[in-house]
Design a protein around this motif. Structure first.
Motif, PDB file in Angstrom:
ATOM      1  N   LYS A   2       0.801  -1.277  -0.058  1.00  0.00           N
ATOM      2  CA  LYS A   2       0.024   0.086   0.339  1.00  0.00           C
ATOM      3  C   LYS A   2       0.833   1.189  -0.013  1.00  0.00           C
ATOM      4  O   LYS A   2       2.117   1.223   0.260  1.00  0.00           O
ATOM      5  N   PRO A   3       0.218   2.340  -0.449  1.00  0.00           N
ATOM      6  CA  PRO A   3       1.243   3.648  -0.558  1.00  0.00           C
ATOM      7  C   PRO A   3       1.706   4.016   0.856  1.00  0.00           C
ATOM      8  O   PRO A   3       2.756   4.321   1.013  1.00  0.00           O
ATOM      9  N   LYS A   4       0.925   3.622   1.856  1.00  0.00           N
ATOM     10  CA  LYS A   4       1.515   4.319   3.290  1.00  0.00           C
ATOM     11  C   LYS A   4       2.587   3.445   3.735  1.00  0.00           C
ATOM     12  O   LYS A   4       3.518   3.930   4.042  1.00  0.00           O
ATOM     13  N   GLN A   5       2.318   2.240   3.292  1.00  0.00           N
ATOM     14  CA  GLN A   5       3.773   1.188   3.690  1.00  0.00           C
ATOM     15  C   GLN A   5       4.983   1.761   2.864  1.00  0.00           C
ATOM     16  O   GLN A   5       6.093   1.518   3.419  1.00  0.00           O
ATOM     17  N   ILE A   7       5.747   4.849   1.826  1.00  0.00           N
ATOM     18  CA  ILE A   7       6.129   5.921   2.113  1.00  0.00           C
ATOM     19  C   ILE A   7       7.014   5.663   3.664  1.00  0.00           C
ATOM     20  O   ILE A   7       7.807   6.075   3.865  1.00  0.00           O
ATOM     21  N   GLU A   8       6.379   4.748   4.536  1.00  0.00           N
ATOM     22  CA  GLU A   8       7.000   4.513   5.758  1.00  0.00           C
ATOM     23  C   GLU A   8       8.422   3.914   5.179  1.00  0.00           C
ATOM     24  O   GLU A   8       9.487   3.847   6.217  1.00  0.00           O
ATOM     25  N   LYS A   9       8.544   2.885   4.350  1.00  0.00           N
ATOM     26  CA  LYS A   9       9.662   2.433   4.011  1.00  0.00           C
ATOM     27  C   LYS A   9      10.667   3.314   3.552  1.00  0.00           C
ATOM     28  O   LYS A   9      11.839   3.238   3.961  1.00  0.00           O
TER      29      LYS A   9
END
Length: 60
Positions: A2-5, A7-9
């Motif tokens: 997912k996009p949020k994942q 970004i977190e990476k």
């Protein structure tokens, strides 16, 4: 992923990088960004990379 994942990476990777490496990256972006006003993008990026390689070889 997912996009949020993603970004977190990316954020975790950026935190992992040394401050000096971040400065070199952003200096290259600035050089390439300025040169793209006068030259084609690929040439501007090539010059920015060449400056980075030259800088590294003179400080080693």
């Amino acid at each position: 992923m997912k996009p949020k994942q993603a970004i977190e990476k990316v954020a975790a990777f950026i935190k992992w990088l040394a401050f000096d490496k971040k400065l070199h990256y952003f200096a290259g972006l600035i050089i390439a960004g300025v040169l793209t006003n006068f030259l084609p993008v690929l040439i501007a990026v090539a010059i920015a990379v060449a400056v980075g390689i030259q800088k590294k070889s003179t400080t080693a």
